[in-house]
Design an enzyme around this catalytic site. Structure first.
Site, short mmCIF file in Angstrom:
data_model
loop_
_atom_site.label_atom_id
_atom_site.label_comp_id
_atom_site.label_asym_id
_atom_site.label_seq_id
_atom_site.Cartn_x
_atom_site.Cartn_y
_atom_site.Cartn_z
N ARG A 2 -2.27 1.50 1.30
CA ARG A 2 -1.49 2.59 0.70
C ARG A 2 -2.24 3.11 -0.51
NH1 ARG A 2 -1.89 0.65 -3.73
NH2 ARG A 2 -0.43 2.21 -4.46
N GLY A 3 -1.71 4.19 -1.10
CA GLY A 3 -2.44 4.86 -2.18
C GLY A 3 -3.23 6.01 -1.56
N ALA A 4 -3.15 7.20 -2.20
CA ALA A 4 -3.68 8.41 -1.57
C ALA A 4 -5.15 8.30 -1.14
CB ALA A 4 -3.45 9.59 -2.50
N ARG B 22 2.15 9.28 7.23
CA ARG B 22 2.71 9.49 5.89
C ARG B 22 2.46 10.94 5.48
NH1 ARG B 22 1.97 5.15 1.39
NH2 ARG B 22 4.08 5.91 0.93
N GLN C 168 4.87 -1.74 -6.20
CA GLN C 168 3.41 -1.64 -6.28
C GLN C 168 2.91 -1.98 -7.68
OE1 GLN C 168 5.41 0.68 -5.00
NE2 GLN C 168 4.53 1.74 -3.25
N ASP D 171 -0.62 11.86 -5.63
CA ASP D 171 -0.74 11.97 -4.17
C ASP D 171 -1.08 13.39 -3.74
OD1 ASP D 171 1.17 9.56 -4.68
OD2 ASP D 171 0.24 9.30 -2.72
N ASN E 62 3.69 12.33 -7.23
CA ASN E 62 3.24 10.94 -7.34
C ASN E 62 4.45 10.04 -7.07
OD1 ASN E 62 1.15 8.98 -7.90
ND2 ASN E 62 2.19 8.57 -9.82
N LYS E 63 4.23 8.75 -7.13
CA LYS E 63 5.25 7.75 -6.82
C LYS E 63 6.58 8.05 -7.51
CE LYS E 63 5.16 5.06 -4.57
NZ LYS E 63 5.74 5.15 -3.20
O1 MRU Z 1 3.58 4.72 -1.57
P1 MRU Z 1 2.21 4.47 -2.11
O2 MRU Z 1 2.01 3.08 -2.60
O3 MRU Z 1 1.14 4.92 -1.17
O4 MRU Z 1 2.13 5.43 -3.38
C1 MRU Z 1 0.96 5.44 -4.13
C2 MRU Z 1 1.04 6.31 -5.32
O5 MRU Z 1 1.99 7.02 -5.56
C3 MRU Z 1 -0.20 6.36 -6.19
O6 MRU Z 1 0.15 6.55 -7.53
C4 MRU Z 1 -1.08 7.53 -5.73
O7 MRU Z 1 -1.33 7.44 -4.36
C5 MRU Z 1 -2.35 7.58 -6.46
S1 MRU Z 1 -3.40 6.32 -5.94
C6 MRU Z 1 -4.92 6.43 -6.63
#
Ligand code: MRU
Length: 344
Positions: free
Chosen positions: A46-48, A89, A194, A235, A245-246
């Site tokens: 996970r993470g963009a 996603r 996370q 994201d 973002n999250k």
């Molecule tokens: O749901 P996730 O864990 O994929 O969400 C991740 C985030 O929101 C991060 O802050 C974002 O992807 C930036 S990662 C470098």
């Protein structure tokens, strides 16, 4: 040792299974793109930026899996794989960016074997570039942070959210590497945690001073002057500087404004979406079970209605600067973001 989240090894994709952290550091290996899609959907990765590169590696597997003998049939197989991977996603734009980059390369070559080789080479190159870009972003961002700063971050925008080094945590790493003494406050980031599972794990692993807080303590920490800067990842960022973002990022940014605390976002240019408007963006809604329990333990009554958005939007007026590999964009963002891309 800095963690490598996802890599290509012997014609397979190897990833850290992030659902098992922080209890176990387990690596999983995939040779079928459908399994990579499932790994993205279930947050194994996970993470963009990490899902962008994982998508590209998924396409490399699809190319290897294809038994097509003509370019046309191979491109059809790749389009099918792209659709499966894309549907996992919806909010982080890096996923469609990664998939599209692979399709562009695929369309450039004339024979089946050339296409397959070119896709694998491109996906590997994207993974290498991710780390380089994060290091440059870290260097650019480190100039905004001073000796003895206490920096809050939300979710995980670290090595685990990228191929390595991280975006927001890359800025924190680079600040530390520049010799400044800093402390980090990590939010727990309910519901999937996370922050506590990944950011706290990753920073502790690297020997960076980190303190964990519940999401509900953000106001207390700011009001008591226990933090003086904030940096988060993203994201998707629109041309106006609106940042997706999250979930929870928006309330942290709002509270930071109230307390006059600079709020920075760190993201590579691959996270920008210069074409879309807010009404085009799909906010991923995740399963209610993430909210009604913690692990196997039920924490809410059966049948309760739940709203569980995974992301929110922070408007540009709450953001002090957007850190990228090409420099730091400052308000007004329409102009400064345009300049970042012109410099590319
Ligand atoms: O749901 P996730 O864990 O994929 O969400 C991740 C985030 O929101 C991060 O802050 C974002 O992807 C930036 S990662 C470098």
């Amino acid at each position: 040792m800095t963690l490598r989240t996802v890599e290509w090894k012997d014609n397979s994709v190897v990833m850290i299974d992030q659902t098992k952290l922080p209890n176990e550091l387990v690596f999983v290996k995939y040779t079928d793109y459908n399994d990579v899609a499932e790994a993205i959907r279930t947050l194994v990765v996970r993470g963009a930026p990490a899902i962008g590169v994982s998508g590209a590696f998924g396409m490399a597997l699809a190319a290897l899996q294809s038994s097509s003998e003509t370019i046309e049939d191979l491109l059809d197989d790749l389009e099918r794989a792209k659709k499966t991977l894309f549907e996992t996603r919806p909010t982080a734009i890096n996923l469609s960016w990664g998939l599209e980059k692979i399709m562009e390369i695929a369309r450039e070559w004339k024979t089946v074997s050339e296409v397959k080789d070119a896709i694998i080479a491109k996906a590997k190159q994207m993974a290498e570039e991710d780390v380089k870009i994060n290091k440059q972003m870290g260097k650019n961002g480190s100039e905004l942070f001073n000796d003895n700063d206490t920096i809050m971050t939300h979710c995980n925008a670290g090595a685990l959210a990228t191929v390595g080094y991280g975006t927001a945590l890359g800025v924190i790493r680079a600040t530390k590497e520049s010799g400044k003494n800093i402390k980090v406050i990590a939010t727990e980031t309910r519901p999937v945690q996370q922050g506590s599972r990944l950011t706290a794990f990753e920073l502790k692993h690297d020997g960076i001073d980190v303190t964990l807080i519940p999401d509900t303590a953000v106001g207390y920490i700011m009001a008591n002057k226990l933090v003086n800067k904030i940096v988060v990842g993203a994201d998707r960022i629109l041309r106006t500087g609106s940042v997706y973002n999250k979930i929870g990022t928006y309330q942290i940014a709002t509270m930071a404004k109230q307390h006059n605390i600079p709020f920075y976002v760190a993201a590579p240019l691959s996270t920008f979406d210069l074409k879309s408007n807010p009404e085009d963006i799909i906010i991923e809604q995740r399963d209610s079970s993430e909210v009604t329990g913690i692990g196997d333990k039920k924490t809410a009554p059966d049948g309760i209605d739940v709203i569980n958005p995974a992301f929110d939007m922070t408007p540009p007026e709450l953001i002090s600067g957007i850190i990228t590999e090409n420099g730091v964009a400052k308000p007004p963002y329409e102009d400064s973001i345009k300049k970042l891309f012109e410099a590319n």
